[in-house]
Design a protein around this motif. Structure first.
Motif, PDB file in Angstrom:
ATOM      1  N   GLY A 127       0.820  -1.217   0.000  1.00 23.25           N
ATOM      2  CA  GLY A 127       0.000   0.000   0.000  1.00 23.25           C
ATOM      3  C   GLY A 127       0.849   1.260   0.000  1.00 23.25           C
ATOM      4  N   LEU A 128       2.102   1.147  -0.428  1.00 22.21           N
ATOM      5  CA  LEU A 128       2.999   2.307  -0.386  1.00 22.21           C
ATOM      6  C   LEU A 128       3.397   2.706  -1.804  1.00 22.21           C
ATOM      7  CD1 LEU A 128       5.366   0.923   2.387  1.00 22.21           C
ATOM      8  CD2 LEU A 128       3.772   2.832   2.681  1.00 22.21           C
ATOM      9  N   PRO A 129       3.546   4.002  -2.066  1.00 23.82           N
ATOM     10  CA  PRO A 129       4.062   4.418  -3.363  1.00 23.82           C
ATOM     11  C   PRO A 129       5.575   4.162  -3.430  1.00 23.82           C
ATOM     12  CG  PRO A 129       3.756   6.331  -1.950  1.00 23.82           C
ATOM     13  CD  PRO A 129       3.280   5.138  -1.157  1.00 23.82           C
ATOM     14  N   ALA A 130       6.110   3.988  -4.631  1.00 25.79           N
ATOM     15  CA  ALA A 130       7.537   3.733  -4.812  1.00 25.79           C
ATOM     16  C   ALA A 130       8.366   4.841  -4.157  1.00 25.79           C
ATOM     17  CB  ALA A 130       7.865   3.623  -6.293  1.00 25.79           C
ATOM     18  N   SER A 131       7.831   6.048  -4.152  1.00 29.32           N
ATOM     19  CA  SER A 131       8.596   7.185  -3.619  1.00 29.32           C
ATOM     20  C   SER A 131       8.798   7.110  -2.108  1.00 29.32           C
ATOM     21  CB  SER A 131       7.909   8.496  -3.994  1.00 29.32           C
ATOM     22  OG  SER A 131       6.592   8.470  -3.505  1.00 29.32           O
ATOM     23  N   ASP A 132       8.075   6.210  -1.418  1.00 30.61           N
ATOM     24  CA  ASP A 132       8.278   6.047   0.024  1.00 30.61           C
ATOM     25  C   ASP A 132       9.501   5.183   0.343  1.00 30.61           C
ATOM     26  OD1 ASP A 132       6.107   7.575   0.530  1.00 30.61           O
ATOM     27  OD2 ASP A 132       5.024   6.091   1.740  1.00 30.61           O
ATOM     28  N   VAL A 133       9.963   4.429  -0.647  1.00 31.97           N
ATOM     29  CA  VAL A 133      11.088   3.520  -0.393  1.00 31.97           C
ATOM     30  C   VAL A 133      12.380   4.338  -0.409  1.00 31.97           C
ATOM     31  CG1 VAL A 133      12.337   1.468  -1.207  1.00 31.97           C
ATOM     32  CG2 VAL A 133       9.850   1.635  -1.535  1.00 31.97           C
ATOM     33  N   ASP A 134      13.143   4.258   0.656  1.00 36.90           N
ATOM     34  CA  ASP A 134      14.374   5.058   0.663  1.00 36.90           C
ATOM     35  C   ASP A 134      15.642   4.211   0.627  1.00 36.90           C
ATOM     36  OD1 ASP A 134      13.803   4.258   3.245  1.00 36.90           O
ATOM     37  OD2 ASP A 134      14.503   6.088   4.196  1.00 36.90           O
ATOM     38  N   TYR A 135      15.468   2.876   0.620  1.00 36.05           N
ATOM     39  CA  TYR A 135      16.649   2.007   0.524  1.00 36.05           C
ATOM     40  C   TYR A 135      16.267   0.716  -0.195  1.00 36.05           C
ATOM     41  CZ  TYR A 135      19.952  -1.628   1.898  1.00 36.05           C
ATOM     42  OH  TYR A 135      20.826  -2.692   1.869  1.00 36.05           O
ATOM     43  N   LEU A 136      17.132   0.290  -1.087  1.00 32.57           N
ATOM     44  CA  LEU A 136      16.903  -0.974  -1.789  1.00 32.57           C
ATOM     45  C   LEU A 136      18.140  -1.866  -1.666  1.00 32.57           C
ATOM     46  CD1 LEU A 136      15.477  -2.946  -3.717  1.00 32.57           C
ATOM     47  CD2 LEU A 136      16.011  -1.427  -5.594  1.00 32.57           C
ATOM     48  N   ASN A 137      17.950  -3.029  -1.049  1.00 35.52           N
ATOM     49  CA  ASN A 137      19.004  -4.029  -1.016  1.00 35.52           C
ATOM     50  C   ASN A 137      18.841  -4.844  -2.292  1.00 35.52           C
ATOM     51  OD1 ASN A 137      20.337  -6.645  -0.497  1.00 35.52           O
ATOM     52  ND2 ASN A 137      20.719  -5.761   1.521  1.00 35.52           N
ATOM     53  N   THR A 138      19.755  -4.606  -3.230  1.00 33.46           N
ATOM     54  CA  THR A 138      19.609  -5.214  -4.558  1.00 33.46           C
ATOM     55  C   THR A 138      19.948  -6.703  -4.534  1.00 33.46           C
ATOM     56  OG1 THR A 138      21.912  -4.798  -5.095  1.00 33.46           O
ATOM     57  CG2 THR A 138      20.333  -3.065  -5.655  1.00 33.46           C
ATOM     58  N   HIS A 139      19.508  -7.379  -5.585  1.00 34.03           N
ATOM     59  CA  HIS A 139      19.979  -8.756  -5.780  1.00 34.03           C
ATOM     60  C   HIS A 139      21.476  -8.694  -6.084  1.00 34.03           C
ATOM     61  CE1 HIS A 139      20.077 -12.937  -6.960  1.00 34.03           C
ATOM     62  NE2 HIS A 139      20.609 -12.612  -8.118  1.00 34.03           N
ATOM     63  N   GLY A 140      21.873  -7.705  -6.892  1.00 33.56           N
ATOM     64  CA  GLY A 140      23.260  -7.378  -7.205  1.00 33.56           C
ATOM     65  C   GLY A 140      24.272  -8.486  -7.012  1.00 33.56           C
ATOM     66  N   SER A 141      24.351  -9.399  -7.955  1.00 34.68           N
ATOM     67  CA  SER A 141      25.190 -10.580  -7.761  1.00 34.68           C
ATOM     68  C   SER A 141      26.552 -10.436  -8.433  1.00 34.68           C
ATOM     69  CB  SER A 141      24.489 -11.815  -8.311  1.00 34.68           C
ATOM     70  OG  SER A 141      24.414 -11.722  -9.718  1.00 34.68           O
ATOM     71  N   SER A 142      26.784  -9.314  -9.156  1.00 29.68           N
ATOM     72  CA  SER A 142      28.042  -9.109  -9.872  1.00 29.68           C
ATOM     73  C   SER A 142      28.037  -9.838 -11.225  1.00 29.68           C
ATOM     74  CB  SER A 142      29.247  -9.554  -9.013  1.00 29.68           C
ATOM     75  OG  SER A 142      30.462  -9.216  -9.611  1.00 29.68           O
TER      76      SER A 142
END
Lengths: 429, 80
Positions: free
Chosen positions: A303-318
Protein backbone atom coordinates in the motif's frame (compact mmCIF):
# COMPACT_ATOMS: atom_id res chain seq x y z
CA UNK A 1 -7.27 -5.23 7.38
CA UNK A 2 -4.67 -7.87 7.97
CA UNK A 3 -2.86 -7.70 11.24
CA UNK A 4 0.79 -6.67 10.91
CA UNK A 5 3.53 -9.27 10.70
CA UNK A 6 7.02 -8.41 11.85
CA UNK A 7 10.43 -9.75 12.68
CA UNK A 8 11.07 -10.45 16.35
CA UNK A 9 14.30 -12.41 16.10
CA UNK A 10 17.31 -12.93 13.85
CA UNK A 11 20.45 -15.06 13.81
CA UNK A 12 23.35 -15.36 11.39
CA UNK A 13 26.58 -17.23 10.82
CA UNK A 14 28.57 -15.97 7.84
CA UNK A 15 32.03 -15.35 6.45
CA UNK A 16 31.97 -11.78 7.83
CA UNK A 17 30.46 -12.39 11.23
CA UNK A 18 29.37 -15.36 13.30
CA UNK A 19 26.60 -13.51 15.12
CA UNK A 20 24.36 -10.48 14.61
CA UNK A 21 26.63 -7.93 16.22
CA UNK A 22 29.82 -8.90 14.40
CA UNK A 23 27.88 -9.18 11.14
CA UNK A 24 26.48 -5.65 11.61
CA UNK A 25 29.95 -4.23 12.36
CA UNK A 26 31.35 -5.94 9.24
CA UNK A 27 28.54 -4.48 7.13
CA UNK A 28 29.24 -0.99 8.40
CA UNK A 29 32.96 -1.35 7.80
CA UNK A 30 32.45 -2.87 4.37
CA UNK A 31 34.42 -5.94 5.39
CA UNK A 32 34.52 -8.64 2.74
CA UNK A 33 34.74 -12.37 3.43
CA UNK A 34 35.90 -13.18 -0.09
CA UNK A 35 39.32 -14.80 -0.41
CA UNK A 36 41.23 -17.69 -1.86
CA UNK A 37 39.43 -20.86 -0.74
CA UNK A 38 41.42 -22.14 2.24
CA UNK A 39 40.93 -25.84 1.49
CA UNK A 40 42.13 -27.07 -1.88
CA UNK A 41 39.29 -28.69 -3.81
CA UNK A 42 39.63 -32.11 -5.30
CA UNK A 43 39.85 -32.07 -8.33
CA UNK A 44 41.34 -28.62 -9.04
CA UNK A 45 38.76 -26.07 -10.13
CA UNK A 46 39.35 -23.10 -12.38
CA UNK A 47 37.86 -20.71 -9.80
CA UNK A 48 38.91 -21.11 -6.18
CA UNK A 49 37.68 -17.83 -4.72
CA UNK A 50 34.84 -17.77 -2.22
CA UNK A 51 33.51 -16.34 1.04
CA UNK A 52 33.35 -19.47 3.16
CA UNK A 53 32.52 -19.98 6.81
CA UNK A 54 35.94 -20.79 8.23
CA UNK A 55 37.08 -22.71 11.30
CA UNK A 56 33.57 -23.64 12.30
CA UNK A 57 33.24 -25.73 15.45
CA UNK A 58 29.67 -26.63 16.32
CA UNK A 59 30.34 -27.53 19.94
CA UNK A 60 32.42 -24.41 20.53
CA UNK A 61 29.77 -22.14 18.99
CA UNK A 62 27.07 -23.81 21.04
CA UNK A 63 29.03 -23.40 24.27
CA UNK A 64 29.39 -19.66 23.63
CA UNK A 65 25.63 -18.99 23.93
CA UNK A 66 24.75 -17.19 27.14
CA UNK A 67 21.32 -17.25 28.77
CA UNK A 68 20.07 -20.26 26.84
CA UNK A 69 18.57 -22.98 29.07
CA UNK A 70 21.06 -25.80 29.64
CA UNK A 71 18.44 -28.39 28.69
CA UNK A 72 18.06 -26.74 25.25
CA UNK A 73 21.79 -26.62 24.68
CA UNK A 74 22.02 -30.28 25.57
CA UNK A 75 19.27 -31.12 23.11
CA UNK A 76 20.97 -29.07 20.41
CA UNK A 77 24.22 -30.89 21.11
CA UNK A 78 22.55 -34.29 20.88
CA UNK A 79 20.77 -33.41 17.63
CA UNK A 80 23.68 -31.65 16.00
CA UNK A 81 27.06 -32.92 17.07
CA UNK A 82 27.22 -35.73 14.50
CA UNK A 83 25.08 -34.00 11.87
CA UNK A 84 26.38 -32.59 8.56
CA UNK A 85 27.82 -29.06 8.44
CA UNK A 86 24.67 -27.55 6.90
CA UNK A 87 22.53 -28.87 9.76
CA UNK A 88 24.97 -27.69 12.42
CA UNK A 89 25.11 -24.17 10.98
CA UNK A 90 21.30 -24.03 10.78
CA UNK A 91 21.06 -25.00 14.45
CA UNK A 92 23.49 -22.23 15.44
CA UNK A 93 21.71 -19.42 13.57
CA UNK A 94 18.30 -20.71 14.71
CA UNK A 95 19.37 -20.77 18.38
CA UNK A 96 20.61 -17.19 18.05
CA UNK A 97 17.33 -16.10 16.44
CA UNK A 98 15.19 -17.94 19.02
CA UNK A 99 17.18 -16.24 21.77
CA UNK A 100 17.05 -12.87 20.02
CA UNK A 101 13.25 -13.20 19.86
CA UNK A 102 13.19 -13.97 23.60
CA UNK A 103 11.47 -17.25 22.88
CA UNK A 104 13.51 -19.32 25.32
CA UNK A 105 11.68 -17.62 28.17
CA UNK A 106 8.28 -17.80 26.50
CA UNK A 107 6.32 -20.93 25.84
CA UNK A 108 4.42 -20.38 22.63
CA UNK A 109 1.74 -22.97 21.82
CA UNK A 110 3.63 -25.55 19.73
CA UNK A 111 0.78 -25.89 17.22
CA UNK A 112 0.88 -22.15 16.54
CA UNK A 113 4.54 -22.13 15.56
CA UNK A 114 5.60 -22.89 11.97
CA UNK A 115 8.96 -23.80 10.43
CA UNK A 116 10.22 -23.11 6.93
CA UNK A 117 13.54 -24.40 5.70
CA UNK A 118 14.64 -22.19 2.82
CA UNK A 119 17.19 -24.40 1.13
CA UNK A 120 17.53 -26.73 -1.79
CA UNK A 121 20.20 -29.28 -2.69
CA UNK A 122 21.88 -28.54 0.61
CA UNK A 123 23.23 -32.07 0.96
CA UNK A 124 25.18 -32.08 -2.31
CA UNK A 125 28.66 -31.81 -0.80
CA UNK A 126 27.80 -34.25 1.98
CA UNK A 127 26.78 -36.79 -0.67
CA UNK A 128 29.76 -36.01 -2.91
CA UNK A 129 32.12 -36.77 -0.03
CA UNK A 130 30.50 -40.16 0.58
CA UNK A 131 30.63 -41.39 -3.00
CA UNK A 132 34.14 -42.83 -3.18
CA UNK A 133 33.75 -44.79 0.06
CA UNK A 134 30.30 -45.94 -1.04
CA UNK A 135 31.62 -47.32 -4.32
CA UNK A 136 34.06 -49.46 -2.38
CA UNK A 137 31.81 -50.63 0.42
CA UNK A 138 28.10 -49.90 0.06
CA UNK A 139 27.45 -52.04 3.17
CA UNK A 140 29.09 -49.45 5.40
CA UNK A 141 26.87 -46.57 4.40
CA UNK A 142 25.45 -45.11 7.59
CA UNK A 143 21.76 -45.90 8.11
CA UNK A 144 21.48 -42.25 9.08
CA UNK A 145 22.10 -41.38 5.44
CA UNK A 146 18.47 -42.13 4.60
CA UNK A 147 17.46 -39.29 6.93
CA UNK A 148 20.34 -36.98 6.15
CA UNK A 149 20.20 -36.83 2.38
CA UNK A 150 16.66 -35.50 2.60
CA UNK A 151 16.35 -31.74 2.82
CA UNK A 152 13.51 -32.26 5.32
CA UNK A 153 16.04 -33.62 7.82
CA UNK A 154 16.34 -30.00 8.91
CA UNK A 155 12.57 -29.76 9.43
CA UNK A 156 12.75 -32.76 11.76
CA UNK A 157 15.79 -31.58 13.68
CA UNK A 158 14.75 -27.97 14.22
CA UNK A 159 11.15 -28.85 15.06
CA UNK A 160 12.38 -31.31 17.69
CA UNK A 161 14.81 -28.75 19.09
CA UNK A 162 12.23 -25.97 19.45
CA UNK A 163 9.12 -28.15 19.94
CA UNK A 164 7.44 -26.83 16.79
CA UNK A 165 4.18 -28.55 15.80
CA UNK A 166 2.51 -26.16 13.33
CA UNK A 167 3.13 -26.13 9.58
CA UNK A 168 6.61 -27.08 8.46
CA UNK A 169 8.23 -27.69 5.08
CA UNK A 170 11.12 -26.92 2.73
CA UNK A 171 11.02 -24.30 -0.02
CA UNK A 172 13.36 -23.75 -2.96
CA UNK A 173 13.68 -20.92 -5.45
CA UNK A 174 17.30 -21.11 -6.67
CA UNK A 175 19.04 -17.83 -5.71
CA UNK A 176 15.69 -16.46 -4.53
CA UNK A 177 15.12 -19.33 -2.07
CA UNK A 178 15.57 -17.14 1.04
CA UNK A 179 13.00 -14.61 -0.08
CA UNK A 180 10.58 -17.37 -1.06
CA UNK A 181 10.90 -18.75 2.49
CA UNK A 182 10.32 -15.35 4.09
CA UNK A 183 7.30 -14.67 1.87
CA UNK A 184 5.78 -18.10 2.60
CA UNK A 185 6.30 -17.54 6.34
CA UNK A 186 4.67 -14.13 6.02
CA UNK A 187 1.71 -15.74 4.21
CA UNK A 188 1.34 -18.48 6.85
CA UNK A 189 0.95 -15.84 9.53
CA UNK A 190 -1.34 -13.64 7.41
CA UNK A 191 -3.53 -16.66 6.73
CA UNK A 192 -3.80 -17.23 10.48
CA UNK A 193 -2.24 -20.70 10.25
CA UNK A 194 0.49 -19.88 12.77
CA UNK A 195 1.40 -16.95 15.05
CA UNK A 196 5.16 -17.42 14.87
CA UNK A 197 7.26 -18.77 12.02
CA UNK A 198 10.93 -19.72 12.07
CA UNK A 199 12.49 -19.26 8.61
CA UNK A 200 15.97 -20.70 8.12
CA UNK A 201 18.13 -19.90 5.10
CA UNK A 202 20.40 -22.89 4.69
CA UNK A 203 24.13 -22.75 3.85
CA UNK A 204 24.84 -23.61 0.22
CA UNK A 205 27.45 -26.31 0.77
CA UNK A 206 28.42 -26.67 -2.87
CA UNK A 207 30.28 -29.75 -4.01
CA UNK A 208 33.18 -29.34 -6.48
CA UNK A 209 30.74 -30.65 -9.10
CA UNK A 210 28.27 -27.81 -8.39
CA UNK A 211 31.01 -25.17 -8.45
CA UNK A 212 32.30 -26.44 -11.80
CA UNK A 213 28.71 -26.41 -13.09
CA UNK A 214 28.34 -22.73 -12.21
CA UNK A 215 31.70 -22.04 -13.87
CA UNK A 216 30.76 -23.93 -17.03
CA UNK A 217 27.40 -22.22 -17.42
CA UNK A 218 29.30 -18.92 -17.23
CA UNK A 219 27.63 -17.66 -14.06
CA UNK A 220 30.66 -17.60 -11.76
CA UNK A 221 33.23 -14.81 -11.70
CA UNK A 222 36.73 -14.84 -10.28
CA UNK A 223 38.68 -15.41 -13.50
CA UNK A 224 39.80 -11.86 -14.29
CA UNK A 225 40.88 -11.26 -10.69
CA UNK A 226 42.09 -14.78 -9.93
CA UNK A 227 45.11 -13.44 -8.03
CA UNK A 228 43.21 -10.58 -6.36
CA UNK A 229 40.28 -12.36 -4.72
CA UNK A 230 39.25 -9.22 -2.80
CA UNK A 231 38.48 -7.54 -6.12
CA UNK A 232 36.62 -10.41 -7.77
CA UNK A 233 33.10 -9.57 -6.59
CA UNK A 234 32.00 -6.19 -7.98
CA UNK A 235 28.22 -5.78 -8.24
CA UNK A 236 27.19 -3.01 -10.67
CA UNK A 237 30.79 -2.21 -11.62
CA UNK A 238 31.75 -2.22 -15.31
CA UNK A 239 34.37 -4.90 -14.55
CA UNK A 240 31.90 -7.38 -13.00
CA UNK A 241 32.06 -10.86 -14.48
CA UNK A 242 29.86 -13.21 -12.47
CA UNK A 243 28.96 -14.15 -8.92
CA UNK A 244 31.40 -15.21 -6.22
CA UNK A 245 30.24 -18.06 -4.02
CA UNK A 246 29.54 -17.36 -0.36
CA UNK A 247 28.37 -19.34 2.65
CA UNK A 248 25.98 -18.23 5.37
CA UNK A 249 23.29 -19.67 7.54
CA UNK A 250 20.66 -17.10 8.42
CA UNK A 251 17.44 -17.30 10.39
CA UNK A 252 14.55 -14.96 11.09
CA UNK A 253 11.55 -15.27 13.37
CA UNK A 254 8.37 -13.80 11.93
CA UNK A 255 5.49 -13.10 14.27
CA UNK A 256 2.01 -11.63 14.28
CA UNK A 257 1.55 -8.30 16.05
CA UNK A 258 -0.86 -9.80 18.55
CA UNK A 259 1.53 -12.57 19.53
CA UNK A 260 4.49 -10.18 19.83
CA UNK A 261 2.45 -7.70 21.89
CA UNK A 262 1.29 -10.44 24.24
CA UNK A 263 4.93 -11.29 24.88
CA UNK A 264 5.92 -7.60 25.01
CA UNK A 265 8.57 -8.20 22.36
CA UNK A 266 9.03 -5.38 19.81
CA UNK A 267 9.10 -5.78 16.05
CA UNK A 268 12.59 -5.11 14.71
CA UNK A 269 10.91 -4.37 11.39
CA UNK A 270 7.53 -4.99 9.83
CA UNK A 271 6.95 -6.88 6.56
CA UNK A 272 4.65 -4.79 4.40
CA UNK A 273 4.59 -6.95 1.29
CA UNK A 274 6.26 -9.78 -0.57
CA UNK A 275 5.87 -11.08 -4.07
CA UNK A 276 7.02 -14.08 -6.12
CA UNK A 277 6.44 -14.38 -9.86
CA UNK A 278 7.79 -16.44 -12.73
CA UNK A 279 9.09 -15.55 -16.18
CA UNK A 280 8.03 -18.92 -17.63
CA UNK A 281 11.67 -19.44 -18.54
CA UNK A 282 13.63 -22.64 -18.03
CA UNK A 283 16.97 -20.93 -18.54
CA UNK A 284 19.33 -18.84 -16.40
CA UNK A 285 18.79 -15.40 -17.92
CA UNK A 286 17.00 -12.65 -15.97
CA UNK A 287 14.00 -10.77 -17.30
CA UNK A 288 13.35 -7.08 -16.74
CA UNK A 289 9.57 -7.48 -16.84
CA UNK A 290 9.54 -10.19 -14.22
CA UNK A 291 11.86 -8.22 -11.95
CA UNK A 292 9.77 -5.09 -12.36
CA UNK A 293 6.58 -7.02 -11.65
CA UNK A 294 8.05 -8.46 -8.43
CA UNK A 295 8.92 -4.98 -7.13
CA UNK A 296 5.65 -3.38 -8.25
CA UNK A 297 3.48 -6.07 -6.79
CA UNK A 298 5.37 -6.12 -3.45
CA UNK A 299 4.81 -2.34 -3.31
CA UNK A 300 1.16 -2.70 -4.23
CA UNK A 301 0.65 -5.20 -1.43
CA UNK A 302 2.32 -2.87 1.00
CA UNK A 303 0.00 0.00 0.00
CA UNK A 304 3.00 2.31 -0.39
CA UNK A 305 4.06 4.42 -3.36
CA UNK A 306 7.54 3.73 -4.81
CA UNK A 307 8.60 7.19 -3.62
CA UNK A 308 8.28 6.05 0.02
CA UNK A 309 11.09 3.52 -0.39
CA UNK A 310 14.37 5.06 0.66
CA UNK A 311 16.65 2.01 0.52
CA UNK A 312 16.90 -0.97 -1.79
CA UNK A 313 19.00 -4.03 -1.02
CA UNK A 314 19.61 -5.21 -4.56
CA UNK A 315 19.98 -8.76 -5.78
CA UNK A 316 23.26 -7.38 -7.21
CA UNK A 317 25.19 -10.58 -7.76
CA UNK A 318 28.04 -9.11 -9.87
CA UNK A 319 26.69 -10.87 -12.96
CA UNK A 320 26.98 -8.55 -16.00
CA UNK A 321 23.57 -9.38 -17.44
CA UNK A 322 21.95 -9.72 -14.01
CA UNK A 323 23.19 -6.34 -12.76
CA UNK A 324 22.24 -4.60 -16.01
CA UNK A 325 18.73 -6.10 -15.99
CA UNK A 326 18.14 -5.18 -12.35
CA UNK A 327 19.29 -1.60 -12.92
CA UNK A 328 16.85 -1.31 -15.80
CA UNK A 329 14.00 -2.71 -13.69
CA UNK A 330 14.84 -0.37 -10.78
CA UNK A 331 14.85 2.65 -13.11
CA UNK A 332 11.44 1.60 -14.46
CA UNK A 333 9.87 1.11 -11.04
CA UNK A 334 11.34 4.12 -9.25
CA UNK A 335 11.78 6.49 -12.24
CA UNK A 336 12.50 10.02 -11.00
CA UNK A 337 12.66 8.85 -7.38
CA UNK A 338 15.94 6.98 -8.02
CA UNK A 339 17.87 10.07 -6.94
CA UNK A 340 16.50 9.58 -3.39
CA UNK A 341 16.87 5.83 -3.29
CA UNK A 342 19.98 4.41 -1.59
CA UNK A 343 21.27 1.22 -3.18
CA UNK A 344 23.83 -1.37 -2.18
CA UNK A 345 24.67 -5.02 -2.77
CA UNK A 346 25.37 -7.18 0.27
CA UNK A 347 26.79 -9.92 -2.00
CA UNK A 348 29.81 -7.65 -2.55
CA UNK A 349 30.76 -8.45 1.06
CA UNK A 350 29.28 -11.89 1.77
CA UNK A 351 29.59 -13.39 -1.70
CA UNK A 352 26.47 -14.96 -3.18
CA UNK A 353 25.06 -17.19 -0.45
CA UNK A 354 22.60 -18.71 -2.97
CA UNK A 355 19.81 -20.40 -0.98
CA UNK A 356 20.29 -18.28 2.12
CA UNK A 357 21.07 -15.04 0.24
CA UNK A 358 17.52 -13.70 0.61
CA UNK A 359 17.55 -14.22 4.38
CA UNK A 360 21.11 -12.84 4.73
CA UNK A 361 20.12 -9.69 2.86
CA UNK A 362 16.81 -9.38 4.74
CA UNK A 363 18.83 -9.41 7.98
CA UNK A 364 21.39 -6.97 6.52
CA UNK A 365 18.50 -4.65 5.64
CA UNK A 366 17.02 -4.81 9.14
CA UNK A 367 20.42 -4.26 10.81
CA UNK A 368 21.01 -1.19 8.64
CA UNK A 369 17.52 0.04 9.60
CA UNK A 370 18.18 -0.61 13.27
CA UNK A 371 21.63 0.95 13.35
CA UNK A 372 20.93 3.78 10.87
CA UNK A 373 23.41 3.26 8.06
CA UNK A 374 23.84 2.13 4.46
CA UNK A 375 26.70 -0.33 4.07
CA UNK A 376 29.44 0.32 1.49
CA UNK A 377 29.52 -1.16 -1.99
CA UNK A 378 32.74 -3.05 -2.41
CA UNK A 379 34.68 -2.62 -5.66
CA UNK A 380 32.17 -0.27 -7.22
CA UNK A 381 34.76 1.83 -9.00
CA UNK A 382 32.89 2.61 -12.18
CA UNK A 383 29.11 2.04 -11.87
CA UNK A 384 27.31 0.68 -14.92
CA UNK A 385 24.69 3.39 -14.41
CA UNK A 386 25.59 6.91 -13.40
CA UNK A 387 22.15 8.14 -12.27
CA UNK A 388 21.67 5.77 -9.36
CA UNK A 389 22.46 6.50 -5.72
CA UNK A 390 24.86 3.66 -4.95
CA UNK A 391 26.60 3.85 -1.60
CA UNK A 392 30.34 4.36 -2.09
CA UNK A 393 33.34 2.87 -0.36
CA UNK A 394 32.35 4.22 3.05
CA UNK A 395 29.13 3.59 4.95
CA UNK A 396 26.62 6.45 5.00
CA UNK A 397 24.58 7.37 8.07
CA UNK A 398 20.95 7.20 7.10
CA UNK A 399 17.75 6.39 8.96
CA UNK A 400 15.93 3.97 6.68
CA UNK A 401 12.17 4.10 6.90
CA UNK A 402 10.95 1.86 4.07
CA UNK A 403 13.24 -0.71 2.46
CA UNK A 404 12.97 -3.22 -0.35
CA UNK A 405 15.04 -6.37 -0.83
CA UNK A 406 15.27 -8.21 -4.17
CA UNK A 407 16.25 -11.79 -5.01
CA UNK A 408 16.13 -13.38 -8.43
CA UNK A 409 16.85 -16.99 -9.36
CA UNK A 410 17.55 -19.32 -12.28
CA UNK A 411 14.37 -20.61 -13.83
CA UNK A 412 12.85 -17.12 -14.00
CA UNK A 413 12.00 -16.80 -10.31
CA UNK A 414 11.58 -13.17 -9.23
CA UNK A 415 10.99 -12.03 -5.66
CA UNK A 416 10.84 -8.79 -3.75
CA UNK A 417 9.93 -7.89 -0.17
CA UNK A 418 9.09 -4.54 1.40
CA UNK A 419 10.00 -3.74 4.99
CA UNK A 420 9.13 -0.91 7.33
CA UNK A 421 11.25 0.29 10.23
CA UNK A 422 10.14 -1.27 13.57
CA UNK A 423 6.58 0.06 13.30
CA UNK A 424 5.04 -1.66 16.28
CA UNK A 425 7.99 -0.66 18.39
CA UNK A 426 7.23 2.98 17.65
CA UNK A 427 3.51 2.62 18.12
CA UNK A 428 3.29 0.49 21.22
CA UNK A 429 6.37 1.11 23.31
CA UNK B 1 40.24 -63.17 23.22
CA UNK B 2 38.43 -62.33 19.99
CA UNK B 3 35.21 -61.68 21.88
CA UNK B 4 36.96 -59.28 24.24
CA UNK B 5 38.47 -57.41 21.34
CA UNK B 6 35.13 -57.22 19.51
CA UNK B 7 33.44 -55.96 22.67
CA UNK B 8 36.05 -53.22 23.00
CA UNK B 9 35.39 -52.20 19.39
CA UNK B 10 31.62 -52.18 19.97
CA UNK B 11 32.05 -50.09 23.12
CA UNK B 12 34.15 -47.58 21.22
CA UNK B 13 31.51 -47.38 18.50
CA UNK B 14 28.72 -46.92 21.05
CA UNK B 15 30.62 -43.96 22.51
CA UNK B 16 30.98 -42.51 19.06
CA UNK B 17 27.27 -42.86 18.31
CA UNK B 18 26.21 -41.65 21.78
CA UNK B 19 28.95 -39.14 22.68
CA UNK B 20 27.14 -37.84 25.76
CA UNK B 21 27.11 -41.27 27.38
CA UNK B 22 29.17 -41.99 30.48
CA UNK B 23 31.31 -44.94 29.33
CA UNK B 24 31.13 -46.54 32.79
CA UNK B 25 27.47 -47.40 32.36
CA UNK B 26 28.10 -49.61 29.32
CA UNK B 27 28.07 -53.30 30.22
CA UNK B 28 27.74 -56.31 27.98
CA UNK B 29 24.40 -57.61 29.29
CA UNK B 30 22.65 -54.28 28.70
CA UNK B 31 20.45 -53.41 25.77
CA UNK B 32 21.46 -50.49 23.56
CA UNK B 33 17.97 -49.13 24.14
CA UNK B 34 18.73 -48.87 27.87
CA UNK B 35 21.70 -46.65 27.01
CA UNK B 36 19.38 -44.23 25.21
CA UNK B 37 20.01 -45.43 21.65
CA UNK B 38 17.05 -45.08 19.30
CA UNK B 39 16.45 -47.46 16.41
CA UNK B 40 18.72 -45.55 14.02
CA UNK B 41 21.48 -45.28 16.61
CA UNK B 42 21.27 -49.06 17.05
CA UNK B 43 21.49 -49.68 13.30
CA UNK B 44 24.44 -47.36 13.18
CA UNK B 45 26.25 -49.22 15.97
CA UNK B 46 25.89 -52.41 13.91
CA UNK B 47 27.10 -50.85 10.64
CA UNK B 48 30.00 -48.97 12.20
CA UNK B 49 31.13 -52.02 14.20
CA UNK B 50 31.17 -54.11 11.02
CA UNK B 51 33.21 -51.46 9.26
CA UNK B 52 35.63 -51.18 12.15
CA UNK B 53 36.13 -54.95 12.10
CA UNK B 54 36.23 -55.19 8.32
CA UNK B 55 33.20 -57.50 8.26
CA UNK B 56 30.27 -57.73 5.86
CA UNK B 57 27.49 -59.67 7.50
CA UNK B 58 23.90 -59.71 6.21
CA UNK B 59 21.80 -57.51 8.51
CA UNK B 60 19.37 -60.45 8.92
CA UNK B 61 21.99 -62.18 11.05
CA UNK B 62 21.35 -59.60 13.77
CA UNK B 63 17.58 -60.15 13.83
CA UNK B 64 17.64 -62.28 16.99
CA UNK B 65 20.07 -60.07 18.88
CA UNK B 66 18.57 -58.70 22.09
CA UNK B 67 21.49 -57.10 23.92
CA UNK B 68 25.08 -55.93 23.46
CA UNK B 69 26.40 -59.42 24.11
CA UNK B 70 24.23 -60.84 21.32
CA UNK B 71 25.67 -58.29 18.93
CA UNK B 72 29.22 -59.02 20.08
CA UNK B 73 28.60 -62.77 19.63
CA UNK B 74 27.38 -62.45 16.02
CA UNK B 75 30.31 -60.19 15.19
CA UNK B 76 32.80 -62.52 16.91
CA UNK B 77 31.50 -65.60 15.06
CA UNK B 78 32.24 -63.84 11.78
CA UNK B 79 35.47 -62.28 12.95
CA UNK B 80 37.24 -65.59 13.60
Amino acid sequence: MNQPVGITGMGILSSIGDDLSTFSISLRNGKSGIKQMPGKKEPDLSVEIAAEIEKFSFLEKLSQFKNVPEEKLQKARRLGQRAPFVVQTSIISAVEAWKNAQLFNASPASERVGLIIAGQNSTQNYQYNLISKFRENPEYLSPRYALEFLETNQVGILSELFDIKGEGFVVGGASATGNVGIIKGFHSILAGLVDICLVVGVVADLSPLDIQGFINIGAMGGKKYFNQPEKACRPFDTQHEGFIYGQASACVILESELSACKRSVPFQAEIKGGSVNLDSNSSANPNVNGERKAMVSALKQSGLPASDVDYLNTHGSSSPLGDKTEVEAICDVFSSHTSDLWLNATKGLTGHCLYSAGVVEFIATILQMRDGFIHPNKNLEEPIHKGLKFCGEEAVDHRINIAMSNSFGFGGINTSVVLKHGAVYDAVY
Amino acid sequence: MAKEYVYEVVKKVIMEVLPDLDSDIISIEKQLKDLGANSIDRMEVVTMSMEELGLKIPLMSFAQVSNIEGLVDVLTENYN
